[in-house]
Design a protein around this motif. Structure first.
Motif, PDB file in Angstrom:
ATOM      1  N   HIS A  76       0.853  -1.191   0.000  1.00  0.00           N
ATOM      2  CA  HIS A  76       0.000   0.000   0.000  1.00  0.00           C
ATOM      3  C   HIS A  76       0.878   1.226   0.000  1.00  0.00           C
ATOM      4  N   SER A  77       0.328   2.323  -0.483  1.00  0.00           N
ATOM      5  CA  SER A  77       1.060   3.572  -0.333  1.00  0.00           C
ATOM      6  C   SER A  77       0.642   4.182   0.999  1.00  0.00           C
ATOM      7  N   LEU A  78       1.246   5.278   1.322  1.00  0.00           N
ATOM      8  CA  LEU A  78       0.973   5.952   2.581  1.00  0.00           C
ATOM      9  C   LEU A  78      -0.532   6.176   2.743  1.00  0.00           C
ATOM     10  N   ALA A  79      -1.052   5.923   3.934  1.00  0.00           N
ATOM     11  CA  ALA A  79      -2.456   6.152   4.241  1.00  0.00           C
ATOM     12  C   ALA A  79      -3.386   5.269   3.411  1.00  0.00           C
ATOM     13  N   LYS A  80      -2.819   4.239   2.775  1.00  0.00           N
ATOM     14  CA  LYS A  80      -3.619   3.251   2.038  1.00  0.00           C
ATOM     15  C   LYS A  80      -4.493   3.846   0.945  1.00  0.00           C
ATOM     16  N   LYS A  81      -4.078   4.966   0.412  1.00  0.00           N
ATOM     17  CA  LYS A  81      -4.876   5.572  -0.652  1.00  0.00           C
ATOM     18  C   LYS A  81      -4.806   4.740  -1.926  1.00  0.00           C
ATOM     19  N   THR A  82      -3.621   4.225  -2.209  1.00  0.00           N
ATOM     20  CA  THR A  82      -3.460   3.383  -3.394  1.00  0.00           C
ATOM     21  C   THR A  82      -2.849   2.058  -2.975  1.00  0.00           C
ATOM     22  N   MET A  83      -3.061   1.039  -3.786  1.00  0.00           N
ATOM     23  CA  MET A  83      -2.470  -0.250  -3.463  1.00  0.00           C
ATOM     24  C   MET A  83      -1.886  -0.898  -4.710  1.00  0.00           C
ATOM     25  N   GLU A  84      -0.935  -1.794  -4.453  1.00  0.00           N
ATOM     26  CA  GLU A  84      -0.322  -2.505  -5.560  1.00  0.00           C
ATOM     27  C   GLU A  84      -0.717  -3.968  -5.456  1.00  0.00           C
ATOM     28  N   ILE A  85      -1.243  -4.512  -6.563  1.00  0.00           N
ATOM     29  CA  ILE A  85      -1.611  -5.921  -6.547  1.00  0.00           C
ATOM     30  C   ILE A  85      -0.880  -6.642  -7.670  1.00  0.00           C
ATOM     31  N   ARG A  86      -0.849  -7.958  -7.564  1.00  0.00           N
ATOM     32  CA  ARG A  86      -0.186  -8.737  -8.608  1.00  0.00           C
ATOM     33  C   ARG A  86      -1.112  -9.841  -9.072  1.00  0.00           C
ATOM     34  N   ILE A  87      -1.231  -9.966 -10.397  1.00  0.00           N
ATOM     35  CA  ILE A  87      -1.968 -11.073 -10.993  1.00  0.00           C
ATOM     36  C   ILE A  87      -0.998 -11.750 -11.920  1.00  0.00           C
ATOM     37  N   ASN A  88      -0.695 -13.002 -11.686  1.00  0.00           N
ATOM     38  CA  ASN A  88       0.371 -13.652 -12.434  1.00  0.00           C
ATOM     39  C   ASN A  88       1.622 -12.806 -12.344  1.00  0.00           C
ATOM     40  N   LYS A  89       2.037 -12.240 -13.495  1.00  0.00           N
ATOM     41  CA  LYS A  89       3.261 -11.444 -13.462  1.00  0.00           C
ATOM     42  C   LYS A  89       2.986  -9.958 -13.600  1.00  0.00           C
ATOM     43  N   THR A  90       1.727  -9.608 -13.661  1.00  0.00           N
ATOM     44  CA  THR A  90       1.406  -8.208 -13.871  1.00  0.00           C
ATOM     45  C   THR A  90       1.210  -7.491 -12.551  1.00  0.00           C
ATOM     46  N   HIS A  91       1.971  -6.421 -12.366  1.00  0.00           N
ATOM     47  CA  HIS A  91       1.789  -5.590 -11.186  1.00  0.00           C
ATOM     48  C   HIS A  91       0.887  -4.432 -11.565  1.00  0.00           C
ATOM     49  N   ILE A  92      -0.142  -4.236 -10.773  1.00  0.00           N
ATOM     50  CA  ILE A  92      -1.104  -3.180 -11.091  1.00  0.00           C
ATOM     51  C   ILE A  92      -1.261  -2.266  -9.888  1.00  0.00           C
ATOM     52  N   ALA A  93      -1.307  -0.974 -10.169  1.00  0.00           N
ATOM     53  CA  ALA A  93      -1.577  -0.001  -9.118  1.00  0.00           C
ATOM     54  C   ALA A  93      -3.025   0.427  -9.248  1.00  0.00           C
ATOM     55  N   LEU A  94      -3.736   0.503  -8.148  1.00  0.00           N
ATOM     56  CA  LEU A  94      -5.096   1.022  -8.192  1.00  0.00           C
ATOM     57  C   LEU A  94      -5.447   1.694  -6.876  1.00  0.00           C
ATOM     58  N   ARG A  95      -6.499   2.501  -6.911  1.00  0.00           N
ATOM     59  CA  ARG A  95      -6.924   3.193  -5.697  1.00  0.00           C
ATOM     60  C   ARG A  95      -7.775   2.272  -4.845  1.00  0.00           C
ATOM     61  N   SER A  96      -7.789   2.546  -3.568  1.00  0.00           N
ATOM     62  CA  SER A  96      -8.640   1.762  -2.674  1.00  0.00           C
ATOM     63  C   SER A  96     -10.098   1.860  -3.107  1.00  0.00           C
ATOM     64  N   SER A  97     -10.480   3.030  -3.610  1.00  0.00           N
ATOM     65  CA  SER A  97     -11.876   3.198  -3.999  1.00  0.00           C
ATOM     66  C   SER A  97     -12.234   2.280  -5.167  1.00  0.00           C
ATOM     67  N   GLU A  98     -11.229   1.918  -5.957  1.00  0.00           N
ATOM     68  CA  GLU A  98     -11.506   0.980  -7.055  1.00  0.00           C
ATOM     69  C   GLU A  98     -11.421  -0.465  -6.583  1.00  0.00           C
ATOM     70  N   ALA A  99     -10.519  -0.700  -5.635  1.00  0.00           N
ATOM     71  CA  ALA A  99     -10.398  -2.050  -5.086  1.00  0.00           C
ATOM     72  C   ALA A  99     -11.696  -2.460  -4.396  1.00  0.00           C
ATOM     73  N   GLU A 100     -12.447  -1.472  -3.959  1.00  0.00           N
ATOM     74  CA  GLU A 100     -13.716  -1.730  -3.303  1.00  0.00           C
ATOM     75  C   GLU A 100     -14.724  -2.379  -4.241  1.00  0.00           C
ATOM     76  N   LYS A 101     -14.490  -2.191  -5.527  1.00  0.00           N
ATOM     77  CA  LYS A 101     -15.443  -2.723  -6.506  1.00  0.00           C
ATOM     78  C   LYS A 101     -15.154  -4.168  -6.868  1.00  0.00           C
ATOM     79  N   ILE A 102     -14.150  -4.739  -6.238  1.00  0.00           N
ATOM     80  CA  ILE A 102     -13.778  -6.110  -6.559  1.00  0.00           C
ATOM     81  C   ILE A 102     -14.096  -7.028  -5.388  1.00  0.00           C
ATOM     82  N   GLU A 103     -15.013  -7.954  -5.626  1.00  0.00           N
ATOM     83  CA  GLU A 103     -15.407  -8.931  -4.608  1.00  0.00           C
ATOM     84  C   GLU A 103     -14.425 -10.089  -4.634  1.00  0.00           C
ATOM     85  N   VAL A 104     -13.923 -10.476  -3.471  1.00  0.00           N
ATOM     86  CA  VAL A 104     -12.990 -11.598  -3.417  1.00  0.00           C
ATOM     87  C   VAL A 104     -13.414 -12.589  -2.333  1.00  0.00           C
ATOM     88  N   THR A 105     -12.814 -13.767  -2.374  1.00  0.00           N
ATOM     89  CA  THR A 105     -13.143 -14.780  -1.362  1.00  0.00           C
ATOM     90  C   THR A 105     -12.521 -14.419  -0.020  1.00  0.00           C
TER      91      THR A 105
END
Ligand SMILES: Nc1nc2c(ncn2[C@@H]2O[C@H](COP(=O)(O)OP(=O)(O)O)[C@@H](O)[C@H]2O)c(=O)[nH]1
Lengths: 699, 72
Positions: free
Chosen positions: B43-72
């Motif tokens: 996460h970046s400072l204050a958790k405003k943005t986060m870095e995730i990895r899918i296979n080999k792809t590193h993706i940066a996204l905002r927490s507000s967008e991560a909220e739109k992804i339902e996970v187990t």
């Protein structure tokens, strides 16, 4: 000779440019895609009796319209004439890359795949069975490495072979359920003997995708009455099977499944425990707490370097032009022609070329940031902060480019999709001091502060400009640009040591652009300013002074009289008249009429400001001071508060004419340029006024 | 659970992406689709943005967008 027209397609950073650069004796032509300023590179070369014409399409993750680049790519693939698609794929990240490949296959054109970055894939223990992959996808796959220059010849042969193939089978295999629906439609179309440029399967897929053009084509035909229920049926089955009525979802699922399937059958991974190079660096550079300080430190280092190292060749250039001016004058004698060439053209252009070293170093730094992959990390680190001010993490890229030159920066703002976000970024790019303003800062800081302080003060100027821009963004966001934000989703590419060739390519192009400006635009402006500062002539006054000078007794009074005359002439020249007229506007900021003129000419180009000052202060001096540099002249003529106030004004007001034109085009109208002019000039005036008075209070 | 509830270093599987058409298409071109395995890299400072990895792809996204992804 036959020409093979190739459309080069791939996701960003897969090595497309590197790949076409690795083809020997190729001729590159750079242009723009019609209507937009997305760079279009066309490469031509001949091999084995064929002419190749390769169009490098902008990097796209998929064929949607998410960014301008992707729209350009999609439109080109849909509408342009080309013989085959060369799809470049990053072997180390093949699954995601194949997602795009499935979309390309659906276009039903001839296709060849270059599995690039083979060298890296081998290092990372990724083994691809390219024969098997080729069979599954129905196209040739060639392993290449643009850096090691392997597989290039094989790739060219594969292109020739594919070009000469008659039939073009459609090989894309969807899931069973999907294939069933497709085959229903296809058999119906076959029965009806429908003919089409693309295969019937591709046509059926287009129908299922709700492709507008395909529908338009069938809508008018009697066959539509029979076709419609069949397609409808297919939809019902698909909806049921996928448990969603969202066609995009269904297709995205299919594409992802195809990519996954192909990878599962053809790619083997060595078990890896070792942390990758990128991950190791990222634990430091992307660290919650130290990431940002490291970034700021790197930026600070870049500016120190720009100034410290840059000053060495600057001395040589300065000496060279001084010599040239004296030489020209002694060669041509004391004539008008000598004056226009030496004091006008050479002095003006020289003042611009003087700053070439600084600009090269700065552009080098920015190019390094971009090509190593660090830039998107910085966007990640800064988005939280930027977002508070209504900006997007991606705004960082145009804003940083703004430190180089506003023109490409305005263009870079296109990466922002949302109109409001883009406009907002466009409005504050000017606050990031461009390379052309650097000469002005260097001149004033050098003249007004001690040598040890120059690096720090320069850094301060840049940082406070950026901070001002961010504050301005907040104000604009709360007033003029209210609304939703664009999502922030971006890839963070692997760190790569940039190739010297690629960096050289960008930096030399920027340096050439700067020099070209010096050679044409600035040259013209310098001569104009020289003319405006030398005319109209004052023969009567000159005669009067001539008499006085002849009567004068001491050398001192002669010098004083000569100076008086020169000043009189200048003040009554066209330039002087304009300067005096605008003096009331500028005098609260502490400027004399010469500084006012310099700012006004700076609207044409910031490089002209230094040139103007050079001409104005140069001509105003007595002959005996001819040898002293411009810096000394500034030091003796301009007070510290006025100098600071001048720097502040330059920091904020409108960038050059060229940038203003680009701004207008990017923002979408004269209206916006008007807003920008009023906004920046008002801000510049108010802050300069404050700076002047505060500085005066302390000195 | 939502993607932004996951801790750093943990992995999870995507159940659904609940977002507009454009954002969803973008996610899927990065490989972020139903069934994808996602790892939280940081996460970046204050958790405003986060870095995730899918296979080999590193993706940066905002927490507000991560909220739109339902996970187990
Ligand atoms: N190791 C390796 N690096 C490569 C290869 N091809 C390109 N690169 C590097 O990958 C980066 C991106 O390449 P570039 O040509 O700019 O990608 P483009 O965005 O697709 O045009 C550059 O730093 C290249 O030096 C390759 O085959 N092997």
């Amino acid at each position: 000779m036959e020409t093979i027209r190739v459309a080069l397609v791939g996701q960003p950073n897969v090595g497309k440019s590197a790949l076409i650069n690795s083809v020997g004796n190729a001729r590159l032509r750079v242009g723009n895609f019609s209507g937009v300023t997305v760079k279009k590179e066309v490469v031509r070369f001949s091999r084995d009796g064929y002419d190749f014409e390769i169009t490098d399409l902008p990097g796209s993750y998929s064929l949607t319209d998410y960014t301008i680049e992707e729209r350009v790519t999609r439109e080109y693939l849909d509408d342009s004439d080309y013989d085959l698609i060369l799809n470049v794929v990053d072997s180390t990240n093949i699954e995601r890359n194949l997602y795009l490949t499935t979309e390309l296959l659906a276009l039903n054109k001839k296709l060849v795949i270059a599995l690039n970055m083979t060298d890296e894939a081998v290092k990372e223990g990724v083994h691809i069975d390219e024969q098997q992959l080729g069979k599954i996808l129905g196209v040739s796959c060639i392993k290449t490495s643009a850096i090691k220059k392997t597989g290039i010849e094989e790739l060219i042969q594969a292109i020739i072979k594919s070009y000469n193939l008659r039939e073009n089978r459609f090989h894309l295999q969807f899931s069973e359920v999907f294939e069933q629906e497709i085959s229903h439609i296809v058999s119906f179309l076959e029965e009806k003997k429908i003919h089409c440029k693309i295969s019937l399967k591709a046509l059926a897929i287009k129908l299922l995708r709700e492709d507008k053009e395909t529908y338009l084509r069938f809508h008018e035909e009697p066959i539509w009455i029979e076709l419609q229920p069949i397609v409808n049926d297919a939809y019902q089955h698909l909806y049921l099977h996928y448990d969603t009525k969202d066609l995009d979802d269904i297709f995205n699922d299919e594409k992802a499944a195809m990519a996954k399937g192909a990878v599962a059958e053809t790619v083997q991974l060595d078990k890896q425990v070792k942390q990758s190079f990128t991950d190791k660096i990222d634990t430091l550079l992307m660290h919650q707490f130290v990431g940002l300080p490291i970034f700021l430190f790197l930026m600070w280092g870049l500016f120190q370097l720009t100034f410290e190292v840059g000053s060495i060749p600057m001395d040589w250039i300065d000496a060279f032009f001084a010599l040239l001016i004296d030489g020209t004058k002694s060669f041509l004698g004391d004539t008008e022609l000598a004056s226009v060439i030496a004091d006008g053209a050479i002095a003006g252009v020289g003042a611009v070329v003087l700053f070439l070293p600084n600009i090269i170093i700065l552009f080098l730094g920015i190019a390094l940031l971009e090509t190593t992959g660090y830039m998107s990390r910085v966007a990640f680190l800064l988005d939280g902060f930027f977002h508070k001010f209504g900006l997007h993490g991606k705004s960082f890229i145009p804003l940083v480019s703004g430190f180089g030159c506003s023109v490409p920066a305005y263009m870079a703002a296109r990466t922002l999709k949302n109109d409001r976000d883009r406009l907002l970024t466009l409005f504050i790019i000017g606050f990031m001091s461009c390379g052309a303003r650097l000469p002005i800062y260097v001149l004033f800081v050098g003249a007004l502060f001690s040598e040890e302080q120059t690096g720090n003060i320069l850094f301060l100027i840049y940082i406070s400009g950026a901070l001002l821009g961010i504050i301005a963004a907040k104000v604009l966001k709360m007033t003029a640009f209210k609304g939703d934000d664009e999502p922030f989703v971006m890839e963070m590419p692997k760190y790569r040591l940039p190739s010297f060739k690629l960096i050289w390519h960008t930096v030399s192009a920027q340096a050439m652009m700067y020099l070209k400006k010096a050679g044409t635009y600035i040259l013209l402006a310098s001569v104009l300013i020289w003319f405006a500062s030398n005319y109209p002539k004052q023969p009567e006054m000159e005669q009067q002074y001539q008499v006085k000078i002849e009567q004068a007794e001491t050398q001192q009074s002669i010098t004083a009289l000569t100076n008086e005359l020169a000043l009189y002439k200048l003040e009554n020249s066209y330039l002087g008249i304009v300067g005096h007229a605008s003096e009331p506007f500028f005098s609260p900021l502490g400027y004399d009429w010469r500084m006012a003129i310099a700012l006004e000419t700076g609207l044409a180009a910031k490089e002209v400001v230094v040139a103007t000052l050079g001409i104005l202060y140069g001509l105003g001096e007595g002959e005996d001071e001819q040898s002293s540099g411009l810096i000394d002249k500034i030091r003796t003529n301009i007070s510290l508060p006025a100098g600071i106030s001048f720097i502040v004004f330059v920091m904020i007001y409108l960038p050059c004419l060229a940038a203003s034109m680009v701004f207008m085009r990017e923002a979408g109208g004269w209206k916006y340029l008007g807003y920008l002019f009023v906004f920046t000039t008002a801000t510049a005036w108010i802050l300069s006024f404050l700076a002047f008075n505060v500085a005066q209070f302390f000195t | 659970m939502k993607l932004n509830d996951i801790k750093k270093g943990q992995s999870t599987t995507v159940i659904a992406v609940i977002a507009g058409r454009e954002l969803k298409n973008r996610f899927s071109s990065f490989g972020l689709v139903k069934g994808a395995k996602v790892t939280i890299e940081g996460h970046s400072l204050a958790k405003k943005t986060m870095e995730i990895r899918i296979n080999k792809t590193h993706i940066a996204l905002r927490s507000s967008e991560a909220e739109k992804i339902e996970v187990t």
